[in-house]
Design a protein around this motif. Structure first.
Motif, PDB file in Angstrom:
ATOM      1  N   ILE A 133     -26.070  -0.723  17.669  1.00 17.13           N
ATOM      2  CA  ILE A 133     -24.706  -0.122  17.414  1.00 17.13           C
ATOM      3  C   ILE A 133     -23.788  -0.347  16.384  1.00 17.13           C
ATOM      4  N   SER A 134     -23.961  -1.417  15.572  1.00 17.66           N
ATOM      5  CA  SER A 134     -22.882  -1.849  14.703  1.00 17.66           C
ATOM      6  C   SER A 134     -23.521  -1.573  13.369  1.00 17.66           C
ATOM      7  N   LEU A 135     -22.964  -0.456  12.684  1.00 21.87           N
ATOM      8  CA  LEU A 135     -23.554  -0.048  11.138  1.00 21.87           C
ATOM      9  C   LEU A 135     -23.370  -0.886  10.287  1.00 21.87           C
ATOM     10  N   TYR A 136     -22.090  -1.862  10.490  1.00 19.69           N
ATOM     11  CA  TYR A 136     -21.973  -2.865   9.410  1.00 19.69           C
ATOM     12  C   TYR A 136     -22.852  -3.820   9.425  1.00 19.69           C
ATOM     13  N   GLU A 137     -22.986  -4.324  10.711  1.00 24.09           N
ATOM     14  CA  GLU A 137     -24.113  -5.564  10.878  1.00 24.09           C
ATOM     15  C   GLU A 137     -25.475  -5.116  10.705  1.00 24.09           C
ATOM     16  N   GLU A 139     -26.222  -2.738   8.283  1.00 21.42           N
ATOM     17  CA  GLU A 139     -26.315  -2.773   6.516  1.00 21.42           C
ATOM     18  C   GLU A 139     -26.127  -4.125   5.929  1.00 21.42           C
ATOM     19  N   PHE A 140     -25.450  -4.996   6.680  1.00 26.17           N
ATOM     20  CA  PHE A 140     -24.958  -6.221   6.188  1.00 26.17           C
ATOM     21  C   PHE A 140     -26.436  -7.192   6.266  1.00 26.17           C
ATOM     22  N   LEU A 141     -27.086  -7.167   7.277  1.00 24.46           N
ATOM     23  CA  LEU A 141     -28.501  -7.828   7.172  1.00 24.46           C
ATOM     24  C   LEU A 141     -29.465  -7.159   6.286  1.00 24.46           C
ATOM     25  N   ARG A 142     -29.535  -5.745   6.249  1.00 24.43           N
ATOM     26  CA  ARG A 142     -30.437  -5.091   4.925  1.00 24.43           C
ATOM     27  C   ARG A 142     -30.407  -5.549   3.879  1.00 24.43           C
ATOM     28  N   ARG A 143     -28.868  -5.525   3.581  1.00 24.02           N
ATOM     29  CA  ARG A 143     -28.473  -5.836   2.111  1.00 24.02           C
ATOM     30  C   ARG A 143     -28.988  -7.319   1.630  1.00 24.02           C
ATOM     31  N   GLU A 144     -28.527  -8.128   2.710  1.00 23.24           N
ATOM     32  CA  GLU A 144     -28.822  -9.592   2.481  1.00 23.24           C
ATOM     33  C   GLU A 144     -30.565  -9.843   2.522  1.00 23.24           C
ATOM     34  N   ALA A 145     -31.291  -9.020   3.127  1.00 23.78           N
ATOM     35  CA  ALA A 145     -32.705  -9.119   3.129  1.00 23.78           C
ATOM     36  C   ALA A 145     -33.030  -8.645   1.984  1.00 23.78           C
ATOM     37  N   LEU A 146     -32.934  -7.403   1.440  1.00 24.26           N
ATOM     38  CA  LEU A 146     -33.244  -6.695   0.208  1.00 24.26           C
ATOM     39  C   LEU A 146     -32.895  -7.530  -0.851  1.00 24.26           C
ATOM     40  N   GLU A 211     -21.505   8.492   6.084  1.00 20.25           N
ATOM     41  CA  GLU A 211     -22.054   7.518   6.447  1.00 20.25           C
ATOM     42  C   GLU A 211     -23.726   7.793   6.809  1.00 20.25           C
ATOM     43  N   PRO A 212     -24.586   6.398   6.508  1.00 22.48           N
ATOM     44  CA  PRO A 212     -24.548   5.125   6.468  1.00 22.48           C
ATOM     45  C   PRO A 212     -24.366   4.994   4.956  1.00 22.48           C
ATOM     46  N   TRP A 213     -24.352   5.845   4.099  1.00 24.49           N
ATOM     47  CA  TRP A 213     -24.458   5.624   2.697  1.00 24.49           C
ATOM     48  C   TRP A 213     -23.065   4.932   2.110  1.00 24.49           C
ATOM     49  N   ARG A 214     -21.917   5.350   2.723  1.00 20.74           N
ATOM     50  CA  ARG A 214     -20.485   4.770   2.171  1.00 20.74           C
ATOM     51  C   ARG A 214     -20.695   3.148   2.491  1.00 20.74           C
ATOM     52  N   THR A 215     -21.293   2.637   3.631  1.00 19.18           N
ATOM     53  CA  THR A 215     -21.331   1.060   3.875  1.00 19.18           C
ATOM     54  C   THR A 215     -22.169   0.585   3.047  1.00 19.18           C
ATOM     55  N   ARG A 216     -23.220   1.327   2.870  1.00 20.20           N
ATOM     56  CA  ARG A 216     -24.419   0.841   2.035  1.00 20.20           C
ATOM     57  C   ARG A 216     -23.918   0.647   0.676  1.00 20.20           C
ATOM     58  N   MET A 217     -23.217   1.408   0.025  1.00 18.03           N
ATOM     59  CA  MET A 217     -22.609   1.587  -1.111  1.00 18.03           C
ATOM     60  C   MET A 217     -21.639   0.274  -1.357  1.00 18.03           C
ATOM     61  N   GLU A 218     -20.848   0.328  -0.334  1.00 17.49           N
ATOM     62  CA  GLU A 218     -19.872  -0.758  -0.499  1.00 17.49           C
ATOM     63  C   GLU A 218     -20.152  -2.056  -0.239  1.00 17.49           C
ATOM     64  N   LEU A 219     -21.424  -2.519   0.367  1.00 10.85           N
ATOM     65  CA  LEU A 219     -21.760  -3.673   0.570  1.00 10.85           C
ATOM     66  C   LEU A 219     -22.589  -3.993  -0.622  1.00 10.85           C
ATOM     67  N   ALA A 220     -23.373  -3.026  -1.645  1.00 12.10           N
ATOM     68  CA  ALA A 220     -24.136  -3.254  -2.459  1.00 12.10           C
ATOM     69  C   ALA A 220     -23.340  -3.409  -3.991  1.00 12.10           C
ATOM     70  N   SER A 221     -21.788  -3.056  -3.763  1.00 12.38           N
ATOM     71  CA  SER A 221     -21.392  -3.026  -5.009  1.00 12.38           C
ATOM     72  C   SER A 221     -20.059  -4.060  -4.936  1.00 12.38           C
ATOM     73  N   THR A 222     -20.089  -4.960  -4.411  1.00 12.81           N
ATOM     74  CA  THR A 222     -19.075  -5.836  -4.483  1.00 12.81           C
ATOM     75  C   THR A 222     -18.617  -6.307  -5.875  1.00 12.81           C
ATOM     76  N   GLY A 223     -19.218  -6.261  -6.931  1.00 17.32           N
ATOM     77  CA  GLY A 223     -18.747  -6.435  -8.208  1.00 17.32           C
ATOM     78  C   GLY A 223     -18.248  -5.247  -9.041  1.00 17.32           C
ATOM     79  N   SER A 224     -18.445  -3.935  -8.487  1.00 17.29           N
ATOM     80  CA  SER A 224     -17.996  -2.949  -9.327  1.00 17.29           C
ATOM     81  C   SER A 224     -16.757  -2.533  -8.914  1.00 17.29           C
TER      82      SER A 224
END
Ligand SMILES: [Zn+2]
Length: 260
Positions: A133-137, A139-146, A211-224
């Motif tokens: 149910i939680s897009l953030y959770e 995508e966060f786990l996906r980003r961490e795993a990737l 969404e879900p691309w906005r959240t994916r981008m935000e999580l992947a781009s903490t440095g941009s």
């Protein structure tokens, strides 16, 4: 002891507001931001209940003015079209049974309940239920795993691949966001490139990324760098290219593992 599946808000979700002791809380966590909007408008009035009633969000508070009542009615009407579980667009579902009442759900969570007994098919594992149910959770786990695929030992790698398998299954079973089924190429061609007056460089507006691309981008781009609520076009394109590379690598690893 096994943790409970938590799909309704708790006092912690609304700790900054003025809840009376023993206030009743039984509204789904998909309505959290609606609840915050409702309570902010009440400017500190004591809150007695935040509950789901007849498919809508119902808030009971002390000392309400006519204007406050109108505000709560407005939020309640809106809540009927927001899935109570995931917070994405939903509609009123009514099974037409004598003992059932309408509920606000998206198609992915149509038959879900916020509390037990859960229907067949609804995850009873707390982590799986949250990821469903939680897009953030999710995508966060996906980003961490990737991110960790490249540099981990074989035991960690097996664990990460298992997490990514679960995420892929949830993506198929419970898609979150209007562009959940879109490919990288479809998203790339549907998000407009814009130029702000007196600002150098092309950008993409955050609100234009579905969404879900906005959240994916935000999580992947903490440095941009992000300014004017927009990403630089080159950062957005870098992210999409990275997404493709990571998923090709993931396919390769999954294939290698299934051969072993
Ligand atoms: Zn939903």
């Amino acid at each position: 002891m096994r943790a409970d599946v938590k799909l309704v808000i708790t006092a912690k979700d609304v700790e900054q507001f003025n809840l009376v002791p023993g206030a009743r809380l039984s509204a789904g966590i998909g309505w959290r931001s609606l609840i915050h909007r409702a309570l902010l408008g009440l400017k500190g009035l004591p809150i007695r209940a935040i509950i789901e009633r007849d498919g809508g969000l119902s808030i009971e508070a002390e000392g309400l003015s006519d204007r406050d009542r109108m505000h709560l009615l407005d939020v309640r009407m809106h809540s009927r079209y927001v899935c109570e579980l995931c917070g994405f667009e939903g509609k009123q579902i009514d099974d037409g049974q004598v003992d059932s009442s309408p509920r606000a759900r998206c198609s992915a969570h149509r038959d879900w309940r916020t509390s037990p007994p859960f229907p067949a098919g609804q995850p009873t594992d707390p982590m799986e239920a949250r990821l469903a149910i939680s897009l953030y959770e999710r995508e966060f786990l996906r980003r961490e795993a990737l991110w960790s695929l490249g540099g981990c030992n074989s035991r960690e790698l097996a664990l990460r691949l298992k997490q990514l398998d679960l995420i892929e299954r949830l993506d198929a079973q419970y898609p979150l966001g209007v562009a959940a089924a879109s490919t990288v190429h479809e998203v790339a061609s549907n998000v407009p490139h814009i130029e702000f007056r007196n600002e150098p460089g092309l950008r993409v507006r955050v609100c234009d990324i579905p969404e879900p691309w906005r959240t994916r981008m935000e999580l992947a781009s903490t440095g941009s760098t992000m300014s004017l609520n927009a990403f630089y076009l080159h950062d957005w394109q870098k992210f999409l290219a990275l997404w493709e590379r990571e998923h090709q690598e993931l396919l390769r690893l999954q294939a290698t593992l299934s051969e072993e």
